[in-house]
Motif scaffolding. Structure first.
Motif, mmCIF file in Angstrom:
data_model
loop_
_atom_site.group_PDB
_atom_site.id
_atom_site.type_symbol
_atom_site.label_atom_id
_atom_site.label_comp_id
_atom_site.label_asym_id
_atom_site.label_seq_id
_atom_site.Cartn_x
_atom_site.Cartn_y
_atom_site.Cartn_z
ATOM 1 N N ASN A 71 35.678 43.290 55.152
ATOM 2 C CA ASN A 71 35.592 42.018 54.429
ATOM 3 C C ASN A 71 36.767 41.127 54.775
ATOM 4 O OD1 ASN A 71 33.337 41.833 52.550
ATOM 5 N ND2 ASN A 71 34.141 43.796 51.848
ATOM 6 N N THR A 72 36.517 39.863 54.822
ATOM 7 C CA THR A 72 37.630 38.958 55.032
ATOM 8 C C THR A 72 37.376 37.637 54.331
ATOM 9 O OG1 THR A 72 38.812 37.639 56.650
ATOM 10 C CG2 THR A 72 36.656 38.432 57.305
ATOM 11 N N THR A 73 38.455 37.074 53.822
ATOM 12 C CA THR A 73 38.329 35.778 53.167
ATOM 13 C C THR A 73 38.815 34.665 54.096
ATOM 14 O OG1 THR A 73 40.467 36.241 52.167
ATOM 15 C CG2 THR A 73 38.550 36.594 50.792
ATOM 16 N N ASN A 74 39.377 35.082 55.222
ATOM 17 C CA ASN A 74 39.894 34.078 56.157
ATOM 18 C C ASN A 74 38.767 33.350 56.883
ATOM 19 O OD1 ASN A 74 42.563 34.643 55.565
ATOM 20 N ND2 ASN A 74 42.669 36.279 57.091
ATOM 21 N N GLN A 75 39.082 32.143 57.316
ATOM 22 C CA GLN A 75 38.116 31.359 58.066
ATOM 23 C C GLN A 75 38.331 31.565 59.557
ATOM 24 O OE1 GLN A 75 35.529 29.674 56.868
ATOM 25 N NE2 GLN A 75 36.180 30.449 54.871
ATOM 26 N N LYS B 261 31.170 36.971 59.447
ATOM 27 C CA LYS B 261 31.916 35.726 59.628
ATOM 28 C C LYS B 261 32.045 35.332 61.106
ATOM 29 C CE LYS B 261 34.260 33.815 56.243
ATOM 30 N NZ LYS B 261 35.023 34.134 55.050
ATOM 31 N N GLU C 121 43.173 39.969 57.255
ATOM 32 C CA GLU C 121 43.639 39.740 55.886
ATOM 33 C C GLU C 121 45.117 40.154 55.778
ATOM 34 O OE1 GLU C 121 41.419 38.649 52.235
ATOM 35 O OE2 GLU C 121 40.853 38.733 54.319
ATOM 36 N N THR D 16 45.481 44.569 50.823
ATOM 37 C CA THR D 16 45.087 43.189 51.035
ATOM 38 C C THR D 16 44.884 42.557 49.674
ATOM 39 O OG1 THR D 16 42.759 43.718 51.131
ATOM 40 C CG2 THR D 16 43.964 43.742 53.212
ATOM 41 N N ARG E 83 42.937 40.655 48.272
ATOM 42 C CA ARG E 83 41.646 40.575 47.606
ATOM 43 C C ARG E 83 41.213 41.889 46.961
ATOM 44 N NH1 ARG E 83 36.228 39.365 50.736
ATOM 45 N NH2 ARG E 83 34.878 38.918 48.969
#
Ligand code: ADP
Length: 445
Positions: A42-46, A87, A270, A400, A402
């Protein structure tokens, strides 16, 4: 007696081999990651995108349907349990499937969907009517090539007309063979031989060239040269794709030689943080005292699962033995184990079959066992020059943001030297590491 002594000394040296040696073993690390990974990271980065032609519109897709894949391939994608593009796939897939084909350099950490993306691209560009190699994929090792091959087979399950062949040492074909399979996957040396010396492949007919794990590839000088020589035999119109988990200067320089006029996609990993971690240190005088402190800690607090890091295989082996004798269910992970064995140990630990994992540096990275609440540095991480290895420290105990559950890290200090290392780590991260008295453990509960 002399030989015996010698053998003993050798075994000793081997047992004392620091994990520095294994750090070089990037290919094994990468394989381990693949073997234990069962879903996306999982990643929240763009993603960052650098387009070759900045004026052309940038497409990204939120579903696999939008890609207008062949039905057999869409079926394959769903059969693998993929619901929507990851992503990196959102942007990479439209670029790779565009007409005319676009070149791409993509970097993102292991587990973000790169392999699945380029496999889909290769399968999409193949013309199954044509019985000759059209896609060429090079990987750093036989084992890594095999893993990618498995993905091709899974994704192409409903597209049986497309065939795959492995260009690896040991796969000996008769002289004069002309390959009929549309996809060739292999290691650079054998692929080069098959294109050049043995002429099993006509490189002029290749439409897609994939270079996977570029950062692992360049660790071997020979691979770099061979890859460049393969690339030079390909037609100008061939689509060039390069993937890497990390992106230091050397990878970048190599990538630019392999991929002309590239689009570039990067996805940052992340960030790890120490903010949700309580950090302690314990002062001891020997490894026996460290072990005793460890027992005290176990006696005082409830530890769901713990990972314990040691500097050498020898210490790790010893500690695992002592802990077993105390009645703990211990898993031991160390560098001399085969990658598959290591993967099996980690799986068991992840499934909760063992509660303590004793390990050397090898598995500090890449494995992420969510239920681990306690990390113990039985030895502090130092680099080969004896300086604090801050990066490894962070990887071992950091979380991380998150998914950051609260965690506990305990560092064992047994000399002036290690106290100094600890202080430097503390200064580096500017976060206090509290002293812990293992005879009075009320404070950490
Ligand atoms: P990488 O090549 O970046 O290491 P992979 O392509 O091997 O990543 O993907 C990592 C894991 O995630 C694999 O188990 C793969 O099957 C799975 N995966 C890849 N793409 C998707 C997706 N779109 N949806 C769900 N799972 C995916």
């Amino acid at each position: 007696a002399k030989t015996e002594a010698k053998t003993e000394a050798k075994t000793e040296a081997n047992a004392d081999k620091t994990e520095e040696d294994d750090k070089d073993d990037k290919a094994a690390q990468s394989l381990l990651n693949k073997l234990i990974r069962s879903n996306l990271v999982n990643t929240t980065n763009q993603v960052e995108v650098l387009q070759r032609d900045p004026s052309s519109p940038l497409y990204s897709v939120k579903s696999f349907e939008e890609l207008r894949l062949k039905p057999q391939l869409l079926q394959g994608v769903y059969a693998m349990g993929f619901n929507r593009p990851s992503k990196i796939q959102e942007t990479a897939l439209p670029m790779m499937l565009a007409e005319p084909p676009q070149n791409l350099i993509a970097q993102s950490q292991s587990g973000t969907g790169k392999t699945a993306a380029f496999v889909l691209a290769m399968l999409s560009h193949v013309d199954p009517e044509n019985k000759w190699p059209q896609c060429l994929c090079v990987s750093p090792t036989y084992e890594l090539a095999l893993q990618t091959g498995k993905v091709i087979e899974q994704m192409g399950k409903h597209y049986p007309e497309v065939q795959l062949v492995y260009a690896i040492r040991g796969n000996k074909l008769e002289r004069g063979t002309k390959l009929q399979e549309q996809i060739v996957i292999g290691t650079p040396g054998t692929v080069l031989d098959w294109c050049q010396k043995l002429k099993f492949i006509d490189p002029k007919k290749i439409k897609v060239f994939v270079l996977d794990e570029a950062d692992v590839m360049i660790a071997t000088q020979g691979h770099q040269d061979q890859s460049i020589r393969i690339q030079r035999m390909l037609p100008k119109t061939c689509q060039m794709l390069l993937f890497s988990a990390t992106f230091e200067e050397t990878v970048w320089n190599f990538a630019k030689r392999i991929v002309p006029d590239p689009n570039i996609i990067k996805l940052k990993r992340e960030e790890e943080t120490l903010d949700t971690i309580k950090q302690y240190y314990v002062i001891c005088n020997s490894k026996e005292e460290k072990f005793q402190a460890l027992c005290n800690i176990y006696g005082a607090i409830t530890i769901a699962q713990a990972m314990i890091f040691c500097h050498t295989r020898k210490t790790a082996g010893w500690l695992a033995g002592e802990l077993s004798r105390e009645g703990h269910q211990v898993a031991l992970l160390s560098g001399e184990m085969q990658v598959e064995q290591r993967a099996a140990v980690i799986e068991r630990f992840r499934d909760g079959k063992e509660k303590v994992l004793v390990t050397t540096n090898v598995c500090a990275r890449g494995i992420d066992v969510e239920q681990v609440s306690v990390v113990i540095n039985f030895d502090l991480p130092v680099d080969k020059d004896g300086n604090p290895d801050n990066e490894t420290y962070l990887h071992r105990i950091g979380r991380t943001g998150r998914f950051g559950k609260r965690g506990l890290a305990i560092n064992m200090v047994d000399s002036k030297f290690s106290m100094n290392i600890l202080n430097r780590i503390q200064d580096h991260f500017n976060k206090k590491i509290e002293k812990l008295d293992t005879d009075d453990l009320d404070e950490i509960e």
